[in-house]
Design a protein around this motif. Structure first.
Motif, PDB file in Angstrom:
ATOM      1  N   ASN A   4       0.859  -1.177   0.000  1.00  0.00           N
ATOM      2  CA  ASN A   4       0.000   0.000   0.000  1.00  0.00           C
ATOM      3  C   ASN A   4       0.896   1.227   0.000  1.00  0.00           C
ATOM      4  O   ASN A   4       1.512   1.558   1.016  1.00  0.00           O
ATOM      5  N   CYS A   5       0.967   1.899  -1.127  1.00  0.00           N
ATOM      6  CA  CYS A   5       1.879   3.032  -1.300  1.00  0.00           C
ATOM      7  C   CYS A   5       1.515   4.220  -0.411  1.00  0.00           C
ATOM      8  O   CYS A   5       2.372   5.034  -0.086  1.00  0.00           O
ATOM      9  N   ALA A   6       0.249   4.326  -0.017  1.00  0.00           N
ATOM     10  CA  ALA A   6      -0.177   5.462   0.805  1.00  0.00           C
ATOM     11  C   ALA A   6       0.085   5.217   2.283  1.00  0.00           C
ATOM     12  O   ALA A   6       0.180   6.168   3.066  1.00  0.00           O
ATOM     13  N   ALA A   7       0.225   3.963   2.685  1.00  0.00           N
ATOM     14  CA  ALA A   7       0.352   3.636   4.098  1.00  0.00           C
ATOM     15  C   ALA A   7       1.793   3.717   4.611  1.00  0.00           C
ATOM     16  O   ALA A   7       2.023   3.682   5.810  1.00  0.00           O
ATOM     17  N   ILE A   8       2.748   3.838   3.715  1.00  0.00           N
ATOM     18  CA  ILE A   8       4.163   3.829   4.107  1.00  0.00           C
ATOM     19  C   ILE A   8       4.767   5.194   3.806  1.00  0.00           C
ATOM     20  O   ILE A   8       4.649   5.684   2.685  1.00  0.00           O
ATOM     21  N   PRO A   9       5.420   5.808   4.798  1.00  0.00           N
ATOM     22  CA  PRO A   9       6.059   7.113   4.539  1.00  0.00           C
ATOM     23  C   PRO A   9       7.070   7.012   3.399  1.00  0.00           C
ATOM     24  O   PRO A   9       7.701   5.969   3.198  1.00  0.00           O
ATOM     25  N   GLU A  10       7.215   8.121   2.658  1.00  0.00           N
ATOM     26  CA  GLU A  10       8.057   8.114   1.458  1.00  0.00           C
ATOM     27  C   GLU A  10       9.462   7.601   1.729  1.00  0.00           C
ATOM     28  O   GLU A  10      10.004   6.813   0.963  1.00  0.00           O
ATOM     29  N   LEU A  13       9.184   3.931   1.955  1.00  0.00           N
ATOM     30  CA  LEU A  13       8.631   3.278   0.765  1.00  0.00           C
ATOM     31  C   LEU A  13       9.737   2.866  -0.199  1.00  0.00           C
ATOM     32  O   LEU A  13       9.710   1.766  -0.756  1.00  0.00           O
ATOM     33  N   GLU A  14      10.712   3.722  -0.393  1.00  0.00           N
ATOM     34  CA  GLU A  14      11.809   3.393  -1.307  1.00  0.00           C
ATOM     35  C   GLU A  14      12.531   2.131  -0.851  1.00  0.00           C
ATOM     36  O   GLU A  14      12.841   1.249  -1.648  1.00  0.00           O
ATOM     37  N   SER A  15      12.782   2.014   0.449  1.00  0.00           N
ATOM     38  CA  SER A  15      13.436   0.826   0.978  1.00  0.00           C
ATOM     39  C   SER A  15      12.543  -0.407   0.830  1.00  0.00           C
ATOM     40  O   SER A  15      13.021  -1.499   0.514  1.00  0.00           O
ATOM     41  N   GLU A  16      11.226  -0.236   1.035  1.00  0.00           N
ATOM     42  CA  GLU A  16      10.284  -1.345   0.865  1.00  0.00           C
ATOM     43  C   GLU A  16      10.272  -1.846  -0.576  1.00  0.00           C
ATOM     44  O   GLU A  16      10.252  -3.036  -0.830  1.00  0.00           O
ATOM     45  N   THR A  56       9.412   9.133  -5.986  1.00  0.00           N
ATOM     46  CA  THR A  56       9.204   7.684  -6.037  1.00  0.00           C
ATOM     47  C   THR A  56       8.605   7.281  -7.379  1.00  0.00           C
ATOM     48  O   THR A  56       8.949   6.233  -7.930  1.00  0.00           O
ATOM     49  N   GLN A  57       7.720   8.119  -7.934  1.00  0.00           N
ATOM     50  CA  GLN A  57       7.170   7.844  -9.262  1.00  0.00           C
ATOM     51  C   GLN A  57       8.292   7.729 -10.294  1.00  0.00           C
ATOM     52  O   GLN A  57       8.279   6.837 -11.146  1.00  0.00           O
ATOM     53  N   THR A  58       9.280   8.610 -10.183  1.00  0.00           N
ATOM     54  CA  THR A  58      10.414   8.587 -11.112  1.00  0.00           C
ATOM     55  C   THR A  58      11.167   7.273 -11.009  1.00  0.00           C
ATOM     56  O   THR A  58      11.543   6.674 -12.025  1.00  0.00           O
TER      57      THR A  58
END
Length: 184
Positions: A4-10, A13-16, A56-58
């Motif tokens: 869930n991309c919205a549930a994890i801080p930016e 998220l990159e590490s995930e 992150t989109q990039t």
């Protein structure tokens, strides 16, 4: 795998998504494999992709275009072959027009589109979904609680602004509040 991309801080998220190398940041005591690498040869479901930040989109775009990425703190490219399924409750066309979502990423993701209408426009699905949620959430899955026909009629009459998640929440609440095996 799903994320869930919205549930994890930016910053997490990159590490995930891409993993990290040992020592990449405070607390990175070991190397961690990210979701893209874990899904090599499989499918990664990116839920709420419309809430993903531009940086992150990039990085997602780069993986989709080249099949390669670098772990956080790493400098060696990692290749992967992943099918992406993405979902969002936002209009990505509007987000692209507002420059909140990358147009090139939108077109890269928009290969096959499945538009799922809101639950209020597909009320015939409610009995099957309700039965599924009863079985999934009942304390005794072998003998789930049942819905009285009048209770099912009330569920079918509701507009469900929260869609399927709201229906599941209502069923969970009914299971907890029910005094017997039948939800009235």
């Amino acid at each position: 795998l799903a994320i869930n991309c919205a549930a994890i801080p930016e910053h997490l998220l990159e590490s995930e998504l891409f993993g990290h190398e040992k020592g990449a940041f405070t607390g990175a005591h070991t190397q961690r494999i990210g979701k893209f690498e874990q899904c090599d040869g499989g499918t990664l479901f990116l839920d709420e992709i419309g809430d993903m930040t531009a940086p992150t989109q990039t990085k997602i775009l780069r993986v989709l275009q080249s099949g390669a990425f670098e772990r956080v703190g790493g400098n060696a490219p990692v290749t992967t072959d992943v099918r992406i399924i993405a979902a969002t409750n936002r209009s990505l066309e509007e987000a692209v027009a507002a420059r909140d979502f990358r147009e090139d990423l939108f077109y890269r993701l928009n290969v096959v589109r499945i538009q799922l209408p809101p639950l209020r426009d597909r009320r015939d699905d409610i009995p099957q979904l309700a039965t599924y949620f009863l079985a999934k959430n009942s304390p005794n899955p072998k003998q789930p609680k049942t819905l009285q026909p009048e209770a099912l009629a009330r569920l079918e009459a509701h507009d469900w602004p929260g869609n399927v998640r709201e229906l599941e929440n209502a069923i969970q609440r009914a299971i907890v509040m029910a005094k017997g095996e039948t939800i009235l």
